[in-house]
Design a protein around this motif. Structure first.
Motif, mmCIF file in Angstrom:
data_model
loop_
_atom_site.group_PDB
_atom_site.id
_atom_site.type_symbol
_atom_site.label_atom_id
_atom_site.label_comp_id
_atom_site.label_asym_id
_atom_site.label_seq_id
_atom_site.Cartn_x
_atom_site.Cartn_y
_atom_site.Cartn_z
ATOM 1 N N PRO A 1 0.667 -1.198 0.521
ATOM 2 C CA PRO A 1 -0.086 0.320 0.111
ATOM 3 C C PRO A 1 0.806 1.302 0.220
ATOM 4 C CG PRO A 1 -1.406 -2.227 1.330
ATOM 5 C CD PRO A 1 0.415 -2.135 0.803
ATOM 6 N N GLY A 2 1.706 1.428 0.366
ATOM 7 C CA GLY A 2 2.665 2.737 0.911
ATOM 8 C C GLY A 2 3.399 2.543 -0.554
ATOM 9 N N ALA A 3 3.670 1.860 -1.497
ATOM 10 C CA ALA A 3 4.715 2.244 -2.601
ATOM 11 C C ALA A 3 4.110 3.096 -3.498
ATOM 12 C CB ALA A 3 4.609 0.596 -3.265
ATOM 13 N N SER A 4 4.798 4.311 -3.750
ATOM 14 C CA SER A 4 4.028 5.117 -5.185
ATOM 15 C C SER A 4 4.871 4.984 -6.738
ATOM 16 C CB SER A 4 5.888 6.324 -5.126
ATOM 17 O OG SER A 4 5.776 6.672 -3.567
ATOM 18 N N VAL A 5 3.361 4.978 -7.473
ATOM 19 C CA VAL A 5 3.711 5.133 -8.780
ATOM 20 C C VAL A 5 4.470 5.990 -9.730
ATOM 21 C CG1 VAL A 5 2.813 3.568 -10.422
ATOM 22 C CG2 VAL A 5 2.672 2.664 -7.740
ATOM 23 N N LEU A 6 5.092 5.250 -10.990
ATOM 24 C CA LEU A 6 5.165 6.390 -11.811
ATOM 25 C C LEU A 6 4.598 5.754 -12.869
ATOM 26 C CD1 LEU A 6 5.780 9.539 -13.206
ATOM 27 C CD2 LEU A 6 8.379 8.313 -13.260
ATOM 28 N N VAL A 7 3.929 6.287 -13.861
ATOM 29 C CA VAL A 7 3.422 5.552 -14.884
ATOM 30 C C VAL A 7 3.938 6.534 -16.071
ATOM 31 C CG1 VAL A 7 1.076 5.189 -16.581
ATOM 32 C CG2 VAL A 7 0.773 4.956 -13.733
ATOM 33 N N VAL A 8 3.953 5.571 -17.063
ATOM 34 C CA VAL A 8 5.051 6.368 -18.381
ATOM 35 C C VAL A 8 4.482 6.034 -19.308
ATOM 36 C CG1 VAL A 8 7.722 7.096 -19.156
ATOM 37 C CG2 VAL A 8 7.469 6.500 -17.134
ATOM 38 N N ASP A 9 3.282 7.646 -20.045
ATOM 39 C CA ASP A 9 2.972 6.578 -21.119
ATOM 40 C C ASP A 9 3.313 7.660 -22.457
ATOM 41 O OD1 ASP A 9 0.668 5.589 -21.877
ATOM 42 O OD2 ASP A 9 -0.159 7.234 -22.931
ATOM 43 N N ASP A 10 3.642 6.010 -22.651
ATOM 44 C CA ASP A 10 3.881 7.097 -24.684
ATOM 45 C C ASP A 10 3.021 7.522 -25.733
ATOM 46 O OD1 ASP A 10 6.413 6.256 -23.957
ATOM 47 O OD2 ASP A 10 6.753 4.972 -24.904
ATOM 48 N N ALA A 11 1.994 8.807 -25.342
ATOM 49 C CA ALA A 11 1.049 9.205 -26.276
ATOM 50 C C ALA A 11 0.119 7.668 -26.659
ATOM 51 C CB ALA A 11 2.042 9.202 -26.635
ATOM 52 N N SER A 12 -0.066 7.380 -25.786
ATOM 53 C CA SER A 12 -1.229 5.720 -25.665
ATOM 54 C C SER A 12 -2.440 5.702 -26.468
ATOM 55 C CB SER A 12 -1.551 5.041 -24.539
ATOM 56 O OG SER A 12 -0.535 4.471 -24.713
ATOM 57 N N PRO A 13 -2.093 5.555 -27.973
ATOM 58 C CA PRO A 13 -3.499 5.991 -28.965
ATOM 59 C C PRO A 13 -5.392 5.312 -27.941
ATOM 60 C CG PRO A 13 -2.173 5.119 -30.191
ATOM 61 C CD PRO A 13 -1.807 4.570 -29.016
ATOM 62 N N ASP A 14 -4.931 4.143 -27.146
ATOM 63 C CA ASP A 14 -5.893 4.028 -26.754
ATOM 64 C C ASP A 14 -6.659 4.791 -25.279
ATOM 65 O OD1 ASP A 14 -3.989 3.038 -24.563
ATOM 66 O OD2 ASP A 14 -5.161 1.122 -24.465
ATOM 67 N N GLY A 15 -5.813 5.946 -24.847
ATOM 68 C CA GLY A 15 -6.383 6.380 -23.816
ATOM 69 C C GLY A 15 -5.418 5.899 -22.262
ATOM 70 N N THR A 16 -4.506 5.372 -22.757
ATOM 71 C CA THR A 16 -3.706 5.033 -21.402
ATOM 72 C C THR A 16 -3.894 5.567 -20.620
ATOM 73 O OG1 THR A 16 -2.788 2.555 -22.638
ATOM 74 C CG2 THR A 16 -2.245 3.773 -20.403
ATOM 75 N N ALA B 1 -4.110 9.125 -10.677
ATOM 76 C CA ALA B 1 -3.535 9.873 -10.289
ATOM 77 C C ALA B 1 -4.260 11.241 -9.344
ATOM 78 C CB ALA B 1 -2.481 10.359 -10.954
ATOM 79 N N ALA B 2 -5.158 11.498 -9.794
ATOM 80 C CA ALA B 2 -6.121 12.456 -9.710
ATOM 81 C C ALA B 2 -6.687 11.948 -8.530
ATOM 82 C CB ALA B 2 -7.346 13.012 -10.726
ATOM 83 N N ALA B 3 -7.310 11.084 -8.055
ATOM 84 C CA ALA B 3 -7.972 10.050 -6.964
ATOM 85 C C ALA B 3 -6.830 9.578 -5.787
ATOM 86 C CB ALA B 3 -8.721 9.250 -7.875
ATOM 87 N N ASP B 4 -5.509 9.499 -6.735
ATOM 88 C CA ASP B 4 -4.661 8.759 -5.601
ATOM 89 C C ASP B 4 -3.162 9.455 -5.882
ATOM 90 O OD1 ASP B 4 -2.629 7.171 -4.206
ATOM 91 O OD2 ASP B 4 -3.591 5.575 -5.336
ATOM 92 N N PRO B 5 -2.877 9.618 -4.246
ATOM 93 C CA PRO B 5 -1.543 10.916 -4.673
ATOM 94 C C PRO B 5 -0.513 10.069 -4.749
ATOM 95 C CG PRO B 5 -2.592 10.504 -2.483
ATOM 96 C CD PRO B 5 -3.015 9.747 -3.036
ATOM 97 N N ARG B 6 -0.335 8.111 -4.608
ATOM 98 C CA ARG B 6 0.020 8.131 -4.648
ATOM 99 C C ARG B 6 0.783 7.741 -6.221
ATOM 100 N NH1 ARG B 6 -2.397 2.857 -2.029
ATOM 101 N NH2 ARG B 6 -3.798 3.674 -2.776
ATOM 102 N N ILE B 7 -0.546 8.054 -6.985
ATOM 103 C CA ILE B 7 0.364 7.613 -8.491
ATOM 104 C C ILE B 7 0.093 9.323 -8.798
ATOM 105 C CG2 ILE B 7 -0.886 6.358 -10.301
ATOM 106 C CD1 ILE B 7 -2.645 5.143 -8.683
ATOM 107 N N GLU B 8 1.758 8.814 -10.021
ATOM 108 C CA GLU B 8 1.694 9.938 -11.555
ATOM 109 C C GLU B 8 1.940 9.074 -12.289
ATOM 110 O OE1 GLU B 8 3.843 13.489 -9.668
ATOM 111 O OE2 GLU B 8 4.873 12.641 -7.954
ATOM 112 N N VAL B 9 2.007 11.041 -13.150
ATOM 113 C CA VAL B 9 2.378 10.107 -14.606
ATOM 114 C C VAL B 9 3.404 10.914 -15.536
ATOM 115 C CG1 VAL B 9 0.618 9.990 -16.729
ATOM 116 C CG2 VAL B 9 -0.388 9.550 -14.618
ATOM 117 N N LEU B 10 3.827 10.459 -16.542
ATOM 118 C CA LEU B 10 4.753 10.874 -17.051
ATOM 119 C C LEU B 10 4.572 10.659 -18.421
ATOM 120 C CD1 LEU B 10 7.577 12.629 -17.336
ATOM 121 C CD2 LEU B 10 9.123 10.286 -17.174
#
Length: 294
Positions: A33-48, A56-65
């Motif tokens: 539960p305490g892990a932070s997450v960085l999602v690195v998205d390469d402009a996914s066409p499917d909306g990832t 990320a907006a709903a969970d402070p543990r998640i960030e997006v690059l």
């Protein structure tokens, strides 16, 4: 600069993984539960990337690059490593978005950092397993590892494993600016550099399960790059030609280390907790027997 929300940052590169991302993050945060997450998205066409922002907006543990194009696994990880280093995360974990890397194995991998600098979730050590892969894919993977071991003179059984936990010091000391490898080759390159840099690498068995949703990113070009680069590096090793391994190493005209070796770990803790928010000490010097070592 914002302080990290936990001691562990899990980096998850994505490209068209919308169907897999939400359930993967749910499994991860149930396990650690305490892990932070960085999602690195390469402009996914499917909306990832859009889904990642929603999560990320709903969970402070998640960030997006966000990146502007599909530029390869290696560059995605290098961008994430730079992001993590700026924020002083002591442990950085690589994890695929397709669910093949079980989040449930992460506590044992973090525990293994008590006796390691790099921990790899391995399919090919005792206790490791591959499920639902076509036979040709497994033999391709095993063959790539064997080829790399022989060419580079390294003992690691699952050289192409993509599930890894790094101590911050490893990424700080390796010359990541010179890494240009992608796909399979990136994983091989990082393994070799870590061993060349004198870091202790251990393998922890995992059960690798083929994705249930989405399409594999494996291609002939990825395999070809690995065959070519590893063969070239192997020739350089046999000729005794040096290459950069750490940021303090002399500059050379190539982007790969020379020969694989192993020495004492740069920094070895005495314990790594599998509690919800793992804290990994970095200043102890005791070493004990642990998982399979490379």
């Amino acid at each position: 600069m914002a302080e990290p929300t936990g001691a562990v940052l899990v980096v998850i590169p994505t490209y068209n993984e919308r169907d897999n991302l939400r359930p993967l993050l749910a499994r991860l945060h149930r396990t650690v539960p305490g892990a932070s997450v960085l999602v690195v998205d390469d402009a996914s066409p499917d909306g990832t990337g859009d889904l990642a922002e929603e999560l990320a907006a709903a969970d402070p543990r998640i960030e997006v690059l966000h990146r502007t194009a599909k530029s390869g696994l290696g560059t995605a990880y290098l961008a994430a490593f730079a992001w993590a280093m700026e924020r002083d995360y002591p442990v950085i974990v690589q994890m695929d978005a397709d669910g093949s890397h079980p989040p449930e194995a992460l506590p044992s991998m973090l525990e293994a950092l008590a006796d390691a600098d790099v921990v790899m979730g391995s399919r090919y050590v005792p206790g490791g397993e591959v499920r639902n892969w076509p036979v040709h894919r497994e033999w391709l993977s095993r063959g790539a590892s064997l080829y790399s071991r022989l060419a580079l003179g390294i003992p690691t059984r699952d050289v192409t494993a993509g599930y890894r936990a790094f101590r911050r010091q490893v990424l700080a000391e390796l010359d990541l600016d010179s890494v240009a490898s992608q796909g399979y080759c990136f994983q091989i390159d990082m393994t070799w550099r870590a061993l060349q840099g004198g870091f202790r690498v251990v393998e922890v068995p995992i059960t690798f399960t083929e994705r249930e949703r989405g399409k594999s990113k494996m291609s002939g070009a990825i395999v070809g790059e690995a065959l070519w680069q590893v063969g070239r590096w192997g020739i350089r090793r046999m000729l005794g030609r040096p290459g950069p391994t750490t940021r303090t190493a002399p500059a050379s005209d190539t982007d790969e280390p020379d020969a694989a070796s192993q020495s004492a770990p740069k920094a070895v803790p005495t314990a790594a907790s599998s509690a919800p928010a793992p804290q990994v000490p970095v200043d102890d010097d005791a070493v004990s027997d642990g998982p399979v070592r490379a």
